[in-house]
Scaffold this active site. Structure first.
Site, short mmCIF file in Angstrom:
data_model
loop_
_atom_site.label_atom_id
_atom_site.label_comp_id
_atom_site.label_asym_id
_atom_site.label_seq_id
_atom_site.Cartn_x
_atom_site.Cartn_y
_atom_site.Cartn_z
N HIS A 146 0.84 -1.20 0.00
CA HIS A 146 0.00 0.00 0.00
C HIS A 146 0.88 1.26 0.00
CE1 HIS A 146 -3.39 2.60 1.48
NE2 HIS A 146 -2.38 3.23 2.08
N GLU A 147 1.89 1.28 0.87
CA GLU A 147 2.77 2.45 0.95
C GLU A 147 3.62 2.60 -0.31
OE1 GLU A 147 2.23 4.54 3.16
OE2 GLU A 147 0.97 3.30 4.46
N HIS A 150 1.60 4.37 -2.83
CA HIS A 150 1.60 5.83 -2.71
C HIS A 150 2.79 6.43 -3.44
CE1 HIS A 150 -1.76 6.76 -0.15
NE2 HIS A 150 -1.37 5.94 0.82
N GLU A 223 -6.18 7.07 -1.20
CA GLU A 223 -6.07 5.88 -0.36
C GLU A 223 -6.69 4.67 -1.04
OE1 GLU A 223 -4.40 5.29 2.48
OE2 GLU A 223 -3.63 7.32 2.17
#
Length: 296
Positions: A146-147, A150, A223
């Site tokens: 997930h990070e 980003h 997100e």
């Protein structure tokens, strides 16, 4: 959440300090000889300094995050756990097509992680000790994915650009309010008096807080994209499981710090005024979005 919070706080501090300094130095030739505002000059002035404030925040983001969260950078893994984290970040970064980020761990009892940095080939990915203790490796891997998402999506750069435009309009309208207070309410006809500076700075702070609703809305949209990236880089099941673990953790009142409540990371889907300022969507919505994609 930590990434957004640190960026916004740094940005607000930069803008307020810059505004006070500029006002004290009398920088900005947007007041005409007849005492009227030159709106074109004012807008250009605000765009330049608004974007500058946001870019400074972006360039400082990694440095600020390391110090604010006391991140311990893994340069040479000393334990099997550190080696696994480092290797996982390296593998997912390669899969996402970005340069190898710095990898770090920070002490926090809550499950948390963040990524920051001014470009996708010079980023930082950090995980909390609570995350490593509470989640299984598949779930931790999904959170790291997930990070990494980003970073690969360029979220920090895009956020900085949006924040720069928001800064410009905050500075623009704050100065119009200050001008109105000074000229109309206080009847000052020569230059600017103390009323202008006080009203401008106060208006900037209030407008910056209100404008953060726009930045928060953008953050919530990103997100969902980062969740999709985590599902793609690892697996949808692992990403859903990680979000479900977060939901179970944050539904316990004793686990919820004031900071986490403020950023609306809890699982409820109710919309209220506080939710407008939340940098993350409710966990229920994030889980539902991934489940819906799985069903196709």
């Amino acid at each position: 959440m930590l990434r957004i919070a640190l960026f916004l706080l740094t940005n607000l501090a930069v803008i307020v300090v810059a505004s006070i300094t500029l006002n004290l130095l009398g920088v900005g030739h947007y007041l005409e000889a007849n005492g009227n505002l030159n709106l074109n000059s004012l807008l250009i002035f605000c765009l330049v300094f608004g974007m500058a404030g946001s870019m400074v925040s972006l360039l400082l983001s990694k440095w600020m995050a390391k110090r604010a969260m006391r991140v311990q950078i893994i340069e040479q893994p000393r334990t099997q756990e550190e080696k696994w984290i480092y290797d996982t970040v390296a593998r997912l970064a390669k899969k996402a097509g970005i340069g190898m980020p710095e990898v770090g761990i920070f002490h926090s009892p809550q499950s948390n992680a963040f990524a920051t940095g001014w470009n996708k080939n010079n980023a930082l990915v950090a995980v909390s000790t609570g995350l490593l203790q509470r989640m299984g490796r598949d779930e931790v891997e999904a959170v790291i994915g997930h990070e990494i998402g980003h970073v690969a999506n360029g979220d920090m750069v895009t956020l900085a650009l949006i924040q720069g435009v928001v800064n410009a309009f905050v500075m623009f309208f704050a100065r119009i309010i200050g001008h109105f207070v000074d000229r109309v309410l206080l009847k000052n006809e020569r230059g600017y008096g103390i009323g202008y500076y006080v009203a401008t700075i106060a208006a900037e702070i209030v407008l910056a807080i209100l404008a953060s609703v726009v930045v928060a809305w953008f953050s919530r949209r990103r997100e969902f994209r980062a969740d999709q990236a985590g599902a793609h880089l690892v697996s949808p099941a692992a990403m859903i499981s990680a979000l479900a673990s977060l939901k179970a953790e944050y539904e316990q009142p004793s686990e919820m710090t004031g900071e986490l409540v403020a950023f609306g990371i809890r699982g409820e889907g109710k919309m209220n005024f506080a939710a407008l300022f939340a940098s993350h969507p409710p966990l229920d919505q994030r889980i539902a979005a991934l489940q819906q994609q799985q069903s196709y």
